[in-house]
Write an enzyme that holds these catalytic residues in place. Structure first.
Site, PDB file in Angstrom:
ATOM      1  N   HIS A 197       1.259  -6.087  -4.687  1.00  0.00           N
ATOM      2  CA  HIS A 197       0.930  -7.310  -3.926  1.00  0.00           C
ATOM      3  C   HIS A 197       1.627  -8.551  -4.475  1.00  0.00           C
ATOM      4  CE1 HIS A 197      -2.034  -5.277  -1.488  1.00  0.00           C
ATOM      5  NE2 HIS A 197      -2.750  -4.912  -2.529  1.00  0.00           N
ATOM      6  N   ASP A 221      -0.144   3.350  -1.283  1.00  0.00           N
ATOM      7  CA  ASP A 221      -1.433   2.700  -1.566  1.00  0.00           C
ATOM      8  C   ASP A 221      -2.161   2.417  -0.243  1.00  0.00           C
ATOM      9  OD1 ASP A 221      -2.723   0.852  -4.032  1.00  0.00           O
ATOM     10  OD2 ASP A 221      -3.109   0.007  -2.049  1.00  0.00           O
ATOM     11  N   HIS A 267      -3.522  -0.257   0.644  1.00  0.00           N
ATOM     12  CA  HIS A 267      -3.242  -1.620   1.091  1.00  0.00           C
ATOM     13  C   HIS A 267      -1.736  -1.824   1.280  1.00  0.00           C
ATOM     14  CE1 HIS A 267      -7.009  -1.755  -1.347  1.00  0.00           C
ATOM     15  NE2 HIS A 267      -7.424  -2.447  -0.297  1.00  0.00           N
ATOM     16  N   ASP A 316      -6.156   4.800  -3.690  1.00  0.00           N
ATOM     17  CA  ASP A 316      -7.296   4.251  -2.950  1.00  0.00           C
ATOM     18  C   ASP A 316      -7.351   4.744  -1.502  1.00  0.00           C
ATOM     19  OD1 ASP A 316      -5.014   2.717  -2.574  1.00  0.00           O
ATOM     20  OD2 ASP A 316      -5.918   0.821  -3.211  1.00  0.00           O
TER      21      ASP A 316
END
Ligand code: SP5
Ligand code: ZN
Length: 353
Positions: A169, A205, A207, A294
């Site tokens: 991120h 991931d 996200h 995740d």
């Protein structure tokens, strides 16, 4: 495969993150890495060592991806935070004021003297605590990424940068999503600089890898692909849609595959096949996989339903790309299972490679 683990990771330990008006316990905790390390000791995939990289080479590799003003901020952030108020030494630094984007009229070019303002300038959320050991931990993670890239550039099939805080991120000049330095981007750029002409990043991931996308958005030499929860409902919300295809020279070199919350292994694997076809069409000669676990059904902050028994086949599918591959450890917050899930994937890769 060789694993480089970050000996400084445990110095980064946040107490709480802001979530919908409350302070809640941090999900991104040191035990995550410890569980992966313990599982790698139980089921060894190869040598396990801290990275040994030259300090000047490390600073240069980090500066290839992140801006000088942001790096100077990070290097003294904790000391500046404590200088605001000695009582801050017992509190995490979290931002609470932001300049938004330039189109709102706020200035990004003038560096505020006030630390709280600087923290806001370089952050995009209030869920990523900066603590006493954050800079050393983030820098140690970048060293893992660089060492993994050097290993693969030196001819090995794969390497794993086992580090936290995670990285995908973090953008050229901002932190967020528990991330400070973009380890996957540092590895990809190091592979380019070592002579790999076309590097693909395939982010698995839960996200969207917004930082990595932004870093390479206008470049044709690094393809960025991400499969993730649809940003219409999922963090990081403001990037990761299917219509983001790159810009300028990079047009056509970013691919987002957003999937609805609740997606199971069958649809997720179909998206992975689409992603791998894009990597093949691009003609990549090296691959970086930001490895978030995740996507697991038991993850406390995510919404896909992959099972522990699914990850070995995911690793085998990634090996099917036939490319020298660097893995960087990203998300995965079901702490008790994250080690098993990570090693299942990496072992599946290694067996198929
Ligand atoms: C690297 C990575 O996976 N970063 C993810 C960052 C997500 N941050 C926002 C998550 C908010 C979830 N809060 C849930 C509280 C439940 N009580
Ligand atoms: Zn994640």
């Amino acid at each position: 495969m060789k694993t480089f683990h970050n000996p400084h990771h445990a110095g980064h330990v946040g107490q709480q993150e802001m979530f919908r008006g409350r302070m809640v316990a941090c999900h991104e905790v040191p035990a995550r890495l410890d569980f992966v390390l313990a599982e790698l000791q139980r089921r060894p995939l190869g040598p396990l060592a801290p990275p040994a990289v030259d300090a000047a080479a490390l600073d240069a590799a980090i500066a290839r991806v992140h801006g000088a003003r942001y790096l100077a901020f990070l290097a003294t952030a904790w000391d500046d935070w404590v200088a605001m108020d000695p009582a801050n030494s017992q509190r995490d630094a979290l931002p609470s004021v932001w300049p938004l984007a330039n189109r709102h009229g706020f200035r990004h070019d003038v560096l505020p003297h006030n630390f709280a303002a600087r923290l806001g300038l370089f952050s995009f959320d209030s869920g990523s605590p900066l603590t006493a050991g954050t800079w050393a931990a983030a820098r140690g993670g970048a060293a893992c990424a660089l060492a993994a890239a050097q290993t693969v550039a030196g001819g090995e099939r794969s390497a794993f940068a086992l580090t936290r805080p995670p990285g995908h991120h973090a953008g050229p000049d901002f932190l967020g999503g528990y991330c400070f330095l973009n380890n996957a981007a540092i590895a990809a750029q190091a592979l380019r600089d070592a002579g790999h002409a076309r590097v693909a990043v395939l982010d698995v991931d839960y996200h969207h890898g917004n930082g990595t996308q932004t870093i390479f958005y206008e470049r044709a030499d690094v393809l960025t692909v991400s499969l993730h929860g649809d940003p219409a409902t999922e963090y990081p919300f403001f990037l990761g849609h299917a219509d983001e295809r790159g810009a300028g020279a990079g047009t056509g070199f970013n691919l987002n595959l957003p999937l609805p919350r609740g997606t199971g292994v069958q649809a997720w694997r179909a998206a992975l096949d689409t992603a791998l076809r894009a990597v093949g069409d691009f003609g990549a000669d090296a691959l970086v996989v930001p490895l978030g676990l995740d996507t697991f059904e038991g993850d406390p902050i995510s919404g896909f339903t992959l099972k522990t028994s699914d990850y070995a086949a995911v690793g085998a599918a990634l090996a099917g790309a036939g490319l020298p591959t660097v893995f960087t450890f990203e998300g995965g917050y079901a702490v008790d299972e994250v080690g098993t899930n990570a090693v299942n994937l990496l072992e599946g890769f290694q067996r198929a490679a």
